[in-house]
Motif scaffolding. Structure first.
Motif, PDB file in Angstrom:
ATOM      1  N   PHE A 131     -23.878 -22.920 -91.360  1.00 58.60           N
ATOM      2  CA  PHE A 131     -22.588 -23.523 -91.679  1.00 58.60           C
ATOM      3  C   PHE A 131     -21.432 -22.583 -91.363  1.00 58.60           C
ATOM      4  O   PHE A 131     -20.354 -23.016 -90.940  1.00 58.60           O
ATOM      5  CB  PHE A 131     -22.548 -23.914 -93.155  1.00 58.60           C
ATOM      6  N   PHE A 132     -21.638 -21.295 -91.571  1.00 56.08           N
ATOM      7  CA  PHE A 132     -20.558 -20.335 -91.377  1.00 56.08           C
ATOM      8  C   PHE A 132     -20.392 -19.924 -89.919  1.00 56.08           C
ATOM      9  O   PHE A 132     -19.606 -19.034 -89.613  1.00 56.08           O
ATOM     10  CB  PHE A 132     -20.780 -19.119 -92.282  1.00 56.08           C
ATOM     11  N   ARG A 133     -21.133 -20.593 -89.042  1.00 60.40           N
ATOM     12  CA  ARG A 133     -20.924 -20.434 -87.602  1.00 60.40           C
ATOM     13  C   ARG A 133     -20.634 -21.787 -86.951  1.00 60.40           C
ATOM     14  O   ARG A 133     -20.946 -22.003 -85.791  1.00 60.40           O
ATOM     15  CB  ARG A 133     -22.149 -19.768 -86.963  1.00 60.40           C
ATOM     16  N   LEU A 134     -20.026 -22.669 -87.730  1.00 57.09           N
ATOM     17  CA  LEU A 134     -19.614 -23.959 -87.177  1.00 57.09           C
ATOM     18  C   LEU A 134     -18.445 -23.776 -86.214  1.00 57.09           C
ATOM     19  O   LEU A 134     -17.564 -22.957 -86.446  1.00 57.09           O
ATOM     20  CB  LEU A 134     -19.186 -24.904 -88.300  1.00 57.09           C
ATOM     21  N   ASP A 135     -18.476 -24.563 -85.164  1.00 57.05           N
ATOM     22  CA  ASP A 135     -17.360 -24.628 -84.218  1.00 57.05           C
ATOM     23  C   ASP A 135     -16.911 -23.260 -83.723  1.00 57.05           C
ATOM     24  O   ASP A 135     -15.736 -22.883 -83.851  1.00 57.05           O
ATOM     25  CB  ASP A 135     -16.177 -25.358 -84.860  1.00 57.05           C
ATOM     26  N   THR A 187     -22.227 -24.186 -73.686  1.00 57.78           N
ATOM     27  CA  THR A 187     -23.172 -24.694 -74.679  1.00 57.78           C
ATOM     28  C   THR A 187     -23.186 -23.817 -75.924  1.00 57.78           C
ATOM     29  O   THR A 187     -23.200 -22.587 -75.835  1.00 57.78           O
ATOM     30  CB  THR A 187     -24.588 -24.755 -74.085  1.00 57.78           C
ATOM     31  N   VAL A 188     -23.184 -24.464 -77.073  1.00 63.04           N
ATOM     32  CA  VAL A 188     -23.299 -23.752 -78.350  1.00 63.04           C
ATOM     33  C   VAL A 188     -24.779 -23.624 -78.690  1.00 63.04           C
ATOM     34  O   VAL A 188     -25.503 -24.617 -78.769  1.00 63.04           O
ATOM     35  CB  VAL A 188     -22.557 -24.502 -79.474  1.00 63.04           C
ATOM     36  N   LYS A 189     -25.236 -22.392 -78.879  1.00 63.59           N
ATOM     37  CA  LYS A 189     -26.656 -22.152 -79.120  1.00 63.59           C
ATOM     38  C   LYS A 189     -26.931 -22.030 -80.619  1.00 63.59           C
ATOM     39  O   LYS A 189     -26.232 -21.312 -81.327  1.00 63.59           O
ATOM     40  CB  LYS A 189     -27.094 -20.868 -78.403  1.00 63.59           C
ATOM     41  N   PRO A 190     -27.973 -22.754 -81.114  1.00 61.02           N
ATOM     42  CA  PRO A 190     -28.337 -22.646 -82.524  1.00 61.02           C
ATOM     43  C   PRO A 190     -28.685 -21.193 -82.875  1.00 61.02           C
ATOM     44  O   PRO A 190     -29.170 -20.457 -82.010  1.00 61.02           O
ATOM     45  CB  PRO A 190     -29.571 -23.545 -82.638  1.00 61.02           C
ATOM     46  N   ALA A 241     -25.696 -21.441 -84.384  1.00 57.47           N
ATOM     47  CA  ALA A 241     -24.317 -21.927 -84.315  1.00 57.47           C
ATOM     48  C   ALA A 241     -24.344 -23.399 -83.925  1.00 57.47           C
ATOM     49  O   ALA A 241     -25.275 -23.859 -83.254  1.00 57.47           O
ATOM     50  CB  ALA A 241     -23.531 -21.118 -83.293  1.00 57.47           C
ATOM     51  N   MET A 242     -23.344 -24.145 -84.372  1.00 55.93           N
ATOM     52  CA  MET A 242     -23.342 -25.563 -84.075  1.00 55.93           C
ATOM     53  C   MET A 242     -21.936 -26.130 -84.183  1.00 55.93           C
ATOM     54  O   MET A 242     -21.032 -25.477 -84.725  1.00 55.93           O
ATOM     55  CB  MET A 242     -24.305 -26.317 -84.999  1.00 55.93           C
ATOM     56  N   CYS A 243     -21.765 -27.339 -83.674  1.00 55.49           N
ATOM     57  CA  CYS A 243     -20.477 -28.024 -83.732  1.00 55.49           C
ATOM     58  C   CYS A 243     -20.471 -28.999 -84.902  1.00 55.49           C
ATOM     59  O   CYS A 243     -21.469 -29.686 -85.151  1.00 55.49           O
ATOM     60  CB  CYS A 243     -20.206 -28.775 -82.433  1.00 55.49           C
ATOM     61  N   SER A 244     -19.358 -29.073 -85.601  1.00 52.59           N
ATOM     62  CA  SER A 244     -19.272 -29.962 -86.760  1.00 52.59           C
ATOM     63  C   SER A 244     -19.457 -31.423 -86.353  1.00 52.59           C
ATOM     64  O   SER A 244     -20.048 -32.213 -87.094  1.00 52.59           O
ATOM     65  CB  SER A 244     -17.936 -29.769 -87.487  1.00 52.59           C
ATOM     66  N   ASP A 245     -18.960 -31.805 -85.174  1.00 57.16           N
ATOM     67  CA  ASP A 245     -19.130 -33.189 -84.718  1.00 57.16           C
ATOM     68  C   ASP A 245     -20.608 -33.554 -84.645  1.00 57.16           C
ATOM     69  O   ASP A 245     -21.023 -34.627 -85.096  1.00 57.16           O
ATOM     70  CB  ASP A 245     -18.487 -33.374 -83.339  1.00 57.16           C
TER      71      ASP A 245
END
Length: 326
Positions: free
Chosen positions: A80-84, A90-93, A95-99
């Motif tokens: 959660f603290f690496r959202l957006d 590409t965002v690598k897990p 880390a993730m996008c809130s959408d």
């Protein structure tokens, strides 16, 4: 990582359910559940939980628990603290996008004045606590990230030191800061529970507690704090489109908390700051640290309506400030 003991998990469960309205409850997004002590307590109380776990070592047990239930728990590999993150490509897990997260859990955006769509529970990473509070603050005022979906409620453990900052009163020499003003304008702040650091197990090699030292403010506890965005946050002259300027204004005023507000305004308003303060019934000799949070909001809205003030004067400084926070 801090792992709560079972007794604390039951206390947290009571706090999170305290004051809940009748009818279907919002989804609870649990950040870094670890071995799932709190997760099980919440599930036993009938809460629908999405567990967002970034440590792959904890995923098998959580996924096993998920498979034993009928949709009450959903486990996602993510942080959660690496959202957006501010990256291109590409965002690598984890880390993730809130959408992507909100699409996965089936939460749609609601109007700002609607009820809380999602409740989030977690413990702020202690090494990045202040930075995380600032990033969440920018997202709140800009209605970006999680706040694109409405008035998302945060239920987070923060250090006692930072809690004292968030709830400080005007005139408090050390605790009253820009962070204080901006969180108080943006959210209702409720203290749900205070727990000694010793109730949390850490995975430090020496077995000790990673208690951040504080010379000036108490820091003997972790504080469970509820931050609920105000429904009327954007009903006046403050808008998501100009909120960065408001944040910068507050930061500039409180950069030197003992300075007279008139002097700061005169640097922006062609020597007419005194007139503006009189119209707002603010004493002309008021120091920056003596204004209440709502006074700063009234001041900003008055500046927005004044021909004396143009945002372009410090537009570049606003962008640099945002860049530094991010």
């Amino acid at each position: 990582r801090f792992i709560a003991c079972p007794q604390l998990a039951r206390t947290v469960q009571r706090c999170l359910q305290d004051g809940a309205r009748p009818g279907p409850q919002p989804l609870l997004l649990e950040c870094a559940p670890g071995p799932g002590i709190l997760t099980r307590t919440l599930l036993n109380a009938g809460v629908r939980v999405v567990a967002l776990e970034s440590n792959s070592a904890f995923l098998p047990n959580l996924q096993s628990l998920e498979n034993s239930l009928d949709g009450q728990l959903k486990v996602i590999y993510g942080d959660f603290f690496r959202l957006d993150p501010l990256v291109t490509g590409t965002v690598k897990p984890p880390a993730m996008c809130s959408d992507k997260l909100f699409e996965t859990v089936g939460v749609a955006a609601v109007p700002w004045r609607a009820d809380v769509p999602v409740k989030i529970f977690g413990i702020l990473p202690q090494k990045k606590e202040r930075n995380t509070l600032w990033r969440l603050l920018f997202a709140l005022y800009e209605c970006s990230s999680i706040y694109k979906y409405g008035r998302v409620e945060l239920n987070i453990f923060i250090s006692e030191k930072e809690y004292k900052v968030l709830t400080a009163k005007p005139g408090d020499v050390r605790a009253y800061q820009a962070l204080t003003v901006l969180w108080q304008v943006g959210c209702e702040i409720q203290l749900l529970h205070m727990e000694p650091w010793s109730s949390f197990v850490t995975n430090l090699k020496n077995g000790g507690l990673a208690v951040p030292k504080s010379m000036w403010l108490p820091n003997d506890h972790l504080c469970l704090v509820r931050l609920t965005p105000h429904q009327n946050l954007f009903t006046g002259g403050l808008k998501p489109t100009n909120s960065s300027t408001f944040i910068f204004m507050v930061k500039q005023c409180l950069a030197k908390p003992k300075s007279r507000l008139t002097d700061r305004l005169n640097s922006w308003s062609l020597d007419n700051g005194g007139k503006l303060l009189r119209e707002l019934e603010i004493p002309k000799n008021a120091e920056a640290r003596n204004l209440y949070p709502e006074d700063y909001r009234r001041l900003f809205e008055a500046l927005q309506n004044s021909s004396m003030f143009t945002e372009t004067w410090f537009h570049d400084e606003v962008l640099e400030s945002i860049k530094n926070i991010n």
